[in-house]
Write a protein that holds these residues in place. Structure first.
Motif, PDB file in Angstrom:
ATOM      1  N   LEU A 102       0.820  -1.209   0.000  1.00  0.00           N
ATOM      2  CA  LEU A 102       0.000   0.000   0.000  1.00  0.00           C
ATOM      3  C   LEU A 102       0.857   1.264   0.000  1.00  0.00           C
ATOM      4  O   LEU A 102       0.543   2.242  -0.674  1.00  0.00           O
ATOM      5  CB  LEU A 102      -0.969   0.000   1.187  1.00  0.00           C
ATOM      6  CG  LEU A 102      -2.084  -1.040   1.111  1.00  0.00           C
ATOM      7  CD1 LEU A 102      -2.918  -1.023   2.389  1.00  0.00           C
ATOM      8  CD2 LEU A 102      -2.964  -0.815  -0.101  1.00  0.00           C
ATOM      9  N   PHE A 103       1.963   1.246   0.727  1.00  0.00           N
ATOM     10  CA  PHE A 103       2.868   2.391   0.734  1.00  0.00           C
ATOM     11  C   PHE A 103       3.434   2.638  -0.659  1.00  0.00           C
ATOM     12  O   PHE A 103       3.435   3.764  -1.151  1.00  0.00           O
ATOM     13  CB  PHE A 103       4.019   2.171   1.724  1.00  0.00           C
ATOM     14  CG  PHE A 103       5.082   3.226   1.639  1.00  0.00           C
ATOM     15  CD1 PHE A 103       4.936   4.418   2.322  1.00  0.00           C
ATOM     16  CD2 PHE A 103       6.210   3.035   0.861  1.00  0.00           C
ATOM     17  CE1 PHE A 103       5.905   5.411   2.234  1.00  0.00           C
ATOM     18  CE2 PHE A 103       7.188   4.020   0.769  1.00  0.00           C
ATOM     19  CZ  PHE A 103       7.040   5.205   1.451  1.00  0.00           C
ATOM     20  N   LEU A 104       3.920   1.587  -1.295  1.00  0.00           N
ATOM     21  CA  LEU A 104       4.537   1.749  -2.614  1.00  0.00           C
ATOM     22  C   LEU A 104       3.530   2.197  -3.669  1.00  0.00           C
ATOM     23  O   LEU A 104       3.862   2.974  -4.555  1.00  0.00           O
ATOM     24  CB  LEU A 104       5.219   0.449  -3.041  1.00  0.00           C
ATOM     25  CG  LEU A 104       6.454   0.067  -2.215  1.00  0.00           C
ATOM     26  CD1 LEU A 104       6.941  -1.322  -2.593  1.00  0.00           C
ATOM     27  CD2 LEU A 104       7.554   1.100  -2.357  1.00  0.00           C
ATOM     28  N   ILE A 105       2.289   1.729  -3.554  1.00  0.00           N
ATOM     29  CA  ILE A 105       1.263   2.110  -4.527  1.00  0.00           C
ATOM     30  C   ILE A 105       0.771   3.532  -4.277  1.00  0.00           C
ATOM     31  O   ILE A 105       0.731   4.360  -5.186  1.00  0.00           O
ATOM     32  CB  ILE A 105       0.068   1.133  -4.481  1.00  0.00           C
ATOM     33  CG1 ILE A 105       0.486  -0.242  -4.989  1.00  0.00           C
ATOM     34  CG2 ILE A 105      -1.111   1.665  -5.298  1.00  0.00           C
ATOM     35  CD1 ILE A 105      -0.538  -1.339  -4.734  1.00  0.00           C
ATOM     36  N   HIS A 106       0.403   3.830  -3.035  1.00  0.00           N
ATOM     37  CA  HIS A 106      -0.283   5.085  -2.748  1.00  0.00           C
ATOM     38  C   HIS A 106       0.630   6.236  -2.327  1.00  0.00           C
ATOM     39  O   HIS A 106       0.309   7.390  -2.575  1.00  0.00           O
ATOM     40  CB  HIS A 106      -1.374   4.865  -1.704  1.00  0.00           C
ATOM     41  CG  HIS A 106      -2.443   3.937  -2.195  1.00  0.00           C
ATOM     42  ND1 HIS A 106      -3.335   4.301  -3.173  1.00  0.00           N
ATOM     43  CD2 HIS A 106      -2.730   2.654  -1.873  1.00  0.00           C
ATOM     44  CE1 HIS A 106      -4.143   3.289  -3.429  1.00  0.00           C
ATOM     45  NE2 HIS A 106      -3.792   2.281  -2.665  1.00  0.00           N
ATOM     46  N   LYS A 127      -1.718  -7.388  -6.347  1.00  0.00           N
ATOM     47  CA  LYS A 127      -3.120  -6.979  -6.437  1.00  0.00           C
ATOM     48  C   LYS A 127      -3.929  -7.512  -5.258  1.00  0.00           C
ATOM     49  O   LYS A 127      -4.755  -6.791  -4.691  1.00  0.00           O
ATOM     50  CB  LYS A 127      -3.730  -7.465  -7.749  1.00  0.00           C
ATOM     51  CG  LYS A 127      -3.236  -6.710  -8.958  1.00  0.00           C
ATOM     52  CD  LYS A 127      -3.851  -7.256 -10.234  1.00  0.00           C
ATOM     53  CE  LYS A 127      -3.375  -6.503 -11.456  1.00  0.00           C
ATOM     54  NZ  LYS A 127      -3.991  -7.030 -12.694  1.00  0.00           N
ATOM     55  N   VAL A 128      -3.680  -8.763  -4.878  1.00  0.00           N
ATOM     56  CA  VAL A 128      -4.404  -9.360  -3.745  1.00  0.00           C
ATOM     57  C   VAL A 128      -4.046  -8.638  -2.451  1.00  0.00           C
ATOM     58  O   VAL A 128      -4.928  -8.292  -1.652  1.00  0.00           O
ATOM     59  CB  VAL A 128      -4.116 -10.874  -3.651  1.00  0.00           C
ATOM     60  CG1 VAL A 128      -4.600 -11.443  -2.324  1.00  0.00           C
ATOM     61  CG2 VAL A 128      -4.758 -11.609  -4.813  1.00  0.00           C
ATOM     62  N   ARG A 129      -2.750  -8.391  -2.215  1.00  0.00           N
ATOM     63  CA  ARG A 129      -2.335  -7.686  -0.995  1.00  0.00           C
ATOM     64  C   ARG A 129      -2.925  -6.281  -0.933  1.00  0.00           C
ATOM     65  O   ARG A 129      -3.367  -5.831   0.121  1.00  0.00           O
ATOM     66  CB  ARG A 129      -0.817  -7.628  -0.906  1.00  0.00           C
ATOM     67  CG  ARG A 129      -0.195  -8.949  -0.550  1.00  0.00           C
ATOM     68  CD  ARG A 129       1.300  -8.855  -0.417  1.00  0.00           C
ATOM     69  NE  ARG A 129       1.836 -10.172  -0.148  1.00  0.00           N
ATOM     70  CZ  ARG A 129       2.933 -10.653  -0.710  1.00  0.00           C
ATOM     71  NH1 ARG A 129       3.638  -9.902  -1.538  1.00  0.00           N
ATOM     72  NH2 ARG A 129       3.349 -11.865  -0.419  1.00  0.00           N
ATOM     73  N   ARG A 134      -6.548  -2.657   1.512  1.00  0.00           N
ATOM     74  CA  ARG A 134      -7.525  -1.556   1.439  1.00  0.00           C
ATOM     75  C   ARG A 134      -8.822  -1.921   2.162  1.00  0.00           C
ATOM     76  O   ARG A 134      -9.402  -1.098   2.871  1.00  0.00           O
ATOM     77  CB  ARG A 134      -7.828  -1.212  -0.017  1.00  0.00           C
ATOM     78  CG  ARG A 134      -6.744  -0.472  -0.716  1.00  0.00           C
ATOM     79  CD  ARG A 134      -7.183  -0.084  -2.126  1.00  0.00           C
ATOM     80  NE  ARG A 134      -6.045   0.191  -2.958  1.00  0.00           N
ATOM     81  CZ  ARG A 134      -5.654  -0.554  -3.983  1.00  0.00           C
ATOM     82  NH1 ARG A 134      -6.331  -1.619  -4.343  1.00  0.00           N
ATOM     83  NH2 ARG A 134      -4.595  -0.223  -4.680  1.00  0.00           N
ATOM     84  N   LYS A 135      -9.271  -3.149   1.954  1.00  0.00           N
ATOM     85  CA  LYS A 135     -10.505  -3.602   2.597  1.00  0.00           C
ATOM     86  C   LYS A 135     -10.348  -3.585   4.125  1.00  0.00           C
ATOM     87  O   LYS A 135     -11.220  -3.088   4.841  1.00  0.00           O
ATOM     88  CB  LYS A 135     -10.847  -5.011   2.104  1.00  0.00           C
ATOM     89  CG  LYS A 135     -12.155  -5.538   2.614  1.00  0.00           C
ATOM     90  CD  LYS A 135     -12.444  -6.916   2.024  1.00  0.00           C
ATOM     91  CE  LYS A 135     -13.728  -7.482   2.586  1.00  0.00           C
ATOM     92  NZ  LYS A 135     -13.995  -8.830   2.068  1.00  0.00           N
ATOM     93  N   ALA A 136      -9.228  -4.091   4.605  1.00  0.00           N
ATOM     94  CA  ALA A 136      -8.979  -4.097   6.049  1.00  0.00           C
ATOM     95  C   ALA A 136      -8.858  -2.669   6.588  1.00  0.00           C
ATOM     96  O   ALA A 136      -9.399  -2.357   7.659  1.00  0.00           O
ATOM     97  CB  ALA A 136      -7.713  -4.895   6.361  1.00  0.00           C
TER      98      ALA A 136
END
Length: 147
Positions: A102-106, A127-129, A134-136
């Motif tokens: 999430l850090f690397l993407i966002h 994609k799964v992570r 995000r859901k969590a």
């Protein structure tokens, strides 16, 4: 190389470590030290640093869990976190692998294929992570606003 990759690597490892700055600092230094040792066999230094650093963080977090019950952990230092207090606290509850993705993407604004390369994962795993993270996060933040 440190000037080029060091700051982003440290921030990514800080998020992966759940805000524990000492773990991120140690893992960053150790990753660069190991790179110097193994540089002849390393074809992609940036990806190697991210994979090695994240593995070091995850190993340390697991070692600490075995030695000290989670309830006895000191509050993580989130003063260096690039995220708000509520988001930073919610991120700390995710799995380290989800935090890193999430850090690397966002935050680092990297494309999914680049995140997969840096983490040594498949595109599908990234994609799964990201989806599960995000859901969590959504669930944790919604619960936090109603608590």
């Amino acid at each position: 190389m440190y000037a080029e990759y060091g700051r982003l690597l440290w921030r990514a490892l800080l998020v992966t470590a759940g805000g524990r700055a000492e773990i991120a600092e140690d893992a960053t230094a150790e990753a660069f030290t190991r790179l110097l040792t193994y540089r002849a066999g390393v074809h992609d230094p940036q990806a190697w640093l991210f994979r090695t650093g994240s593995r070091l963080v995850i190993e340390e977090l697991r070692r600490q869990q075995r030695l000290v019950p989670a309830a006895d952990w000191a509050t993580p230092d989130r003063s260096e976190s690039p995220f708000s207090g509520e988001l930073s606290a919610a991120l700390a509850l995710l799995a380290p692998e989800q935090r890193l993705v999430l850090f690397l993407i966002h935050y680092a604004d990297l494309p999914l294929r680049e995140v997969a390369r840096l983490t040594g994962s498949t595109l599908a795993a990234v994609k799964v992570r990201a989806h599960r993270g995000r859901k969590a996060l959504r669930t944790l933040l919604e619960e936090g606003t109603h608590a």
